[in-house]
Scaffold this active site. Structure first.
Site, PDB file in Angstrom:
ATOM      1  CE1 TYR A   1     -18.389  97.022 -14.984  1.00 13.03           C
ATOM      2  CE2 TYR A   1     -17.094  96.453 -13.050  1.00 13.03           C
ATOM      3  CZ  TYR A   1     -18.042  97.246 -13.655  1.00 13.03           C
ATOM      4  OH  TYR A   1     -18.636  98.265 -12.958  1.00 13.03           O
ATOM      5  CG  ASP A   2     -12.375  93.142 -12.792  1.00 12.81           C
ATOM      6  OD1 ASP A   2     -13.592  93.385 -12.890  1.00 12.81           O
ATOM      7  OD2 ASP A   2     -11.906  92.349 -11.959  1.00 12.81           O
TER       8      ASP A   2
ATOM      9  N   PRO B   1     -13.839  88.736  -5.384  1.00 10.54           N
ATOM     10  CG  PRO B   1     -13.548  90.946  -6.061  1.00 10.54           C
ATOM     11  CD  PRO B   1     -14.424  89.746  -6.284  1.00 10.54           C
TER      12      PRO B   1
ATOM     13  NE  ARG C   1     -18.012  92.367  -3.374  1.00 11.36           N
ATOM     14  CZ  ARG C   1     -17.229  91.289  -3.280  1.00 11.36           C
ATOM     15  NH1 ARG C   1     -16.536  91.050  -2.182  1.00 11.36           N
ATOM     16  NH2 ARG C   1     -17.132  90.460  -4.301  1.00 11.36           N
TER      17      ARG C   1
ATOM     18  CB  VAL D   1     -28.297  95.009  -2.170  1.00 11.22           C
ATOM     19  CG1 VAL D   1     -29.450  95.686  -1.454  1.00 11.22           C
ATOM     20  CG2 VAL D   1     -26.987  95.249  -1.422  1.00 11.22           C
TER      21      VAL D   1
ATOM     22  N   GLY E   1     -19.875  83.014   2.776  1.00  7.22           N
ATOM     23  CA  GLY E   1     -20.479  84.290   3.158  1.00  7.22           C
ATOM     24  C   GLY E   1     -19.556  85.176   3.973  1.00  7.22           C
TER      25      GLY E   1
HETATM   26  P1  NAD Z   1     -26.793  99.798 -15.021  1.00 11.20           P
HETATM   27  O1  NAD Z   1     -26.535  98.538 -15.773  1.00 11.20           O
HETATM   28  O2  NAD Z   1     -28.087  99.960 -14.329  1.00 11.20           O
HETATM   29  O3  NAD Z   1     -26.594 101.059 -15.973  1.00 11.20           O
HETATM   30  C1  NAD Z   1     -25.775 101.078 -17.101  1.00 11.20           C
HETATM   31  C2  NAD Z   1     -26.537 101.770 -18.220  1.00 11.20           C
HETATM   32  O4  NAD Z   1     -25.688 101.848 -19.376  1.00 11.20           O
HETATM   33  C3  NAD Z   1     -27.789 101.000 -18.659  1.00 11.20           C
HETATM   34  O5  NAD Z   1     -28.878 101.874 -18.747  1.00 11.20           O
HETATM   35  C4  NAD Z   1     -27.402 100.429 -20.004  1.00 11.20           C
HETATM   36  O6  NAD Z   1     -28.503 100.219 -20.856  1.00 11.20           O
HETATM   37  C5  NAD Z   1     -26.440 101.492 -20.523  1.00 11.20           C
HETATM   38  N1  NAD Z   1     -25.519 100.982 -21.542  1.00 11.20           N
HETATM   39  C6  NAD Z   1     -24.783  99.848 -21.511  1.00 11.20           C
HETATM   40  N2  NAD Z   1     -24.064  99.742 -22.632  1.00 11.20           N
HETATM   41  C7  NAD Z   1     -24.334 100.840 -23.385  1.00 11.20           C
HETATM   42  C8  NAD Z   1     -23.892 101.290 -24.649  1.00 11.20           C
HETATM   43  N3  NAD Z   1     -23.019 100.593 -25.390  1.00 11.20           N
HETATM   44  N4  NAD Z   1     -24.375 102.462 -25.126  1.00 11.20           N
HETATM   45  C9  NAD Z   1     -25.274 103.186 -24.413  1.00 11.20           C
HETATM   46  N5  NAD Z   1     -25.722 102.799 -23.192  1.00 11.20           N
HETATM   47  C10 NAD Z   1     -25.249 101.637 -22.696  1.00 11.20           C
HETATM   48  O7  NAD Z   1     -25.579  99.965 -13.997  1.00 11.20           O
HETATM   49  P2  NAD Z   1     -25.322 101.022 -12.846  1.00 11.20           P
HETATM   50  O8  NAD Z   1     -25.229 100.283 -11.579  1.00 11.20           O
HETATM   51  O9  NAD Z   1     -26.237 102.160 -12.953  1.00 11.20           O
HETATM   52  O10 NAD Z   1     -23.838 101.493 -13.201  1.00 11.20           O
HETATM   53  C11 NAD Z   1     -23.575 102.721 -13.867  1.00 11.20           C
HETATM   54  C12 NAD Z   1     -22.064 102.892 -14.008  1.00 11.20           C
HETATM   55  O11 NAD Z   1     -21.452 102.899 -12.716  1.00 11.20           O
HETATM   56  C13 NAD Z   1     -21.391 101.782 -14.805  1.00 11.20           C
HETATM   57  O12 NAD Z   1     -20.394 102.351 -15.625  1.00 11.20           O
HETATM   58  C14 NAD Z   1     -20.792 100.923 -13.745  1.00 11.20           C
HETATM   59  O13 NAD Z   1     -19.644 100.243 -14.219  1.00 11.20           O
HETATM   60  C15 NAD Z   1     -20.433 101.937 -12.671  1.00 11.20           C
HETATM   61  N6  NAD Z   1     -20.363 101.299 -11.339  1.00 11.20           N
HETATM   62  C16 NAD Z   1     -21.514 100.930 -10.668  1.00 11.20           C
HETATM   63  C17 NAD Z   1     -21.404 100.297  -9.439  1.00 11.20           C
HETATM   64  C18 NAD Z   1     -22.609  99.889  -8.637  1.00 11.20           C
HETATM   65  O14 NAD Z   1     -22.458  99.309  -7.565  1.00 11.20           O
HETATM   66  N7  NAD Z   1     -23.815 100.174  -9.054  1.00 11.20           N
HETATM   67  C19 NAD Z   1     -20.139 100.035  -8.889  1.00 11.20           C
HETATM   68  C20 NAD Z   1     -19.016 100.413  -9.605  1.00 11.20           C
HETATM   69  C21 NAD Z   1     -19.135 101.059 -10.821  1.00 11.20           C
HETATM   70  N1  UDP Z   2     -23.401  87.174  -3.759  1.00 14.77           N
HETATM   71  C1  UDP Z   2     -24.026  86.181  -3.013  1.00 14.77           C
HETATM   72  N2  UDP Z   2     -25.270  85.789  -3.384  1.00 14.77           N
HETATM   73  C2  UDP Z   2     -25.940  86.332  -4.435  1.00 14.77           C
HETATM   74  C3  UDP Z   2     -25.305  87.364  -5.184  1.00 14.77           C
HETATM   75  C4  UDP Z   2     -24.028  87.744  -4.819  1.00 14.77           C
HETATM   76  O1  UDP Z   2     -23.453  85.664  -2.039  1.00 14.77           O
HETATM   77  O2  UDP Z   2     -27.090  85.924  -4.687  1.00 14.77           O
HETATM   78  C5  UDP Z   2     -22.050  87.618  -3.351  1.00 14.77           C
HETATM   79  C6  UDP Z   2     -21.016  87.610  -4.464  1.00 14.77           C
HETATM   80  O3  UDP Z   2     -20.400  86.343  -4.566  1.00 14.77           O
HETATM   81  C7  UDP Z   2     -20.052  88.685  -4.001  1.00 14.77           C
HETATM   82  C8  UDP Z   2     -20.936  89.683  -3.267  1.00 14.77           C
HETATM   83  O4  UDP Z   2     -22.138  88.991  -2.961  1.00 14.77           O
HETATM   84  O5  UDP Z   2     -19.127  88.141  -3.091  1.00 14.77           O
HETATM   85  C9  UDP Z   2     -21.274  90.936  -4.079  1.00 14.77           C
HETATM   86  O6  UDP Z   2     -21.766  90.524  -5.338  1.00 14.77           O
HETATM   87  P1  UDP Z   2     -22.286  91.542  -6.438  1.00 14.77           P
HETATM   88  O7  UDP Z   2     -22.511  90.752  -7.683  1.00 14.77           O
HETATM   89  O8  UDP Z   2     -23.412  92.322  -5.897  1.00 14.77           O
HETATM   90  O9  UDP Z   2     -21.087  92.586  -6.642  1.00 14.77           O
HETATM   91  P2  UDP Z   2     -19.501  92.440  -6.879  1.00 14.77           P
HETATM   92  O10 UDP Z   2     -19.078  91.013  -6.743  1.00 14.77           O
HETATM   93  O11 UDP Z   2     -19.281  92.968  -8.252  1.00 14.77           O
HETATM   94  O12 UDP Z   2     -18.937  93.284  -5.803  1.00 14.77           O
END
Ligand code: NAD
Ligand code: UDP
Ligand code: UDP
Length: 313
Positions: free
Chosen positions: A147-148, A276, A213, A190, A209
């Protein structure tokens, strides 16, 4: 005659994508939602299906896509650790092959394209809060790397298409966002805590904990993304979009218990690999360039999210 802007939202059936489609329809756009339902669901957009200006296409964006639009929001990508680690090779493909296809589409159409990047490009950051100029601290061979590094490579592709092909790009770095329509089983903190609390089950805090974030409510995030798409012509970003109010995970657990009046107890589980320690956006750039800052604080956002999960699960 008023001509509607034709806007493509990839990942439009996901959590953020569905709110974005809704907002764009309110702004009188002609919206094409492309999704393969990997993590998204029809339920998120079912209320939009009757709208003649909303069109749904089932398609995997790692394969080429030919259609005609004026703007592209590129959100397709599984976003939670459980989901993106389920098929890590596919996660890299979505970010690399998917970006190339969407950039190729934008190039042919001369369309503006926005990338939903992430605070994960900063990895486990050694500066705090994170500014856009920080290059990050990312493990390239760990379980979060698909992902990263996938998102980092997507940013690279965006900026190379910008330099090489003069594409009109926008890159937003999204920090943890929450709200209604989060996937109930994707393990994000959340939604996980709210569902555990509503069922009076143990609240699973990973590590001690103390990791932090900064949580942004979905409405603010969508507002930031739309402002960025419509922002100054020469402003490509990357720009941080997030809420700078930082909480420890333990504080979040306590807030959720209080909000739900739950009898859940907090239990401690091991911290996942490469989790992180802290994350907080510096949003000065978004304030200056886009006049954007978040309006909804955690108390109110949690209230609305709890309501949603109470009604739906
Ligand atoms: P989500 O998983 O709810 O939405 C992602 C959508 O993309 C889903 O509907 C999934 O079916 C679709 N998808 C995945 N692979 C696909 C493919 N190959 N072709 C077509 N569709 C595909 O996630 P989200 O939280 O809504 O995130 C949306 C975007 O925002 C993502 O790119 C994510 O990386 C980015 N983002 C979200 C957060 C967050 O906190 N929600 C944080 C950082 C970045
Ligand atoms: N986390 C937790 N309990 C859970 C799910 C997540 O303590 O049931 C922690 C997780 O280890 C991370 C933070 O909450 O430190 C945020 O996790 P999340 O997966 O929501 O997002 P990301 O790590 O990608 O920021
Ligand atoms: N592409 C697409 N839709 C389009 C135009 C291009 O899916 O409308 C894909 C195409 O499959 C190609 C990729 O985008 O592989 C990159 O396109 P680009 O024009 O940059 O590269 P090229 O076709 O020259 O390899």
């Amino acid at each position: 005659m008023h001509l509607r802007k034709r806007v493509l939202v990839t990942g439009g059936a996901g959590f953020l994508g569905s709110f974005l489609c809704e907002r764009l329809l309110e702004e009188e756009c002609d919206v094409v939602c492309v999704d393969n339902f990997y993590t998204g669901t029809k339920r998120n957009i079912i209320h939009l299906l009757d709208n003649p200006y909303f069109e749904l296409i089932r398609h995997d964006i790692t394969f080429p896509l030919y259609l005609e639009v004026d703007e592209i929001y590129y959100l397709a990508c599984p976003a939670s650790p459980i989901h993106y680690q389920n098929d890590p090779v596919q996660t890299t493909k979505v970010n690399v092959h998917g970006s190339i296809n969407m950039l190729g589409l934008a190039k042919r159409l001369k369309a503006r394209i926005l990338q939903a990047s992430t605070s994960e490009v900063y990895g486990d950051p050694s500066i705090h809060p994170q500014t856009e100029s920080y290059w990050g601290n990312v493990n390239c061979i760990g379980i979060r790397s698909c992902y990263d590094e996938g998102k980092r490579c997507a940013e690279t592709l965006f900026f190379d298409y910008y330099r090489q092909h003069k594409l009109n790009i926008r890159v937003v770095r999204i920090f943890n966002t929450y709200g209604p329509r989060m996937h109930p089983n994707d393990g994000r903190v959340v939604s996980n805590f709210i569902i555990q609390a509503l069922n009076n089950r143990d609240i699973t805090v990973f590590g001690d904990g103390s990791q932090s974030r900064s949580f942004c409510y979905v409405d603010d995030m969508i507002d930031g993304m739309i402002r960025m798409m419509n922002g100054p012509d020469d402003f490509t970003g990357p720009v941080n979009i997030g809420n700078p109010n930082e909480f420890s995970i333990l504080e979040l657990a306590e807030k959720v218990i209080a909000k739900t009046g739950s009898s859940s107890k907090i239990v401690y589980h091991p911290l996942p690999e490469d989790d992180p320690l802290q994350r907080q956006p510096n949003i000065d750039l978004a304030k200056k360039q886009l006049g954007w800052e978040p309006k909804t604080q955690l108390e109110e956002g949690l209230r609305q999210t709890v309501e949603y999960f109470k009604k739906n699960f």
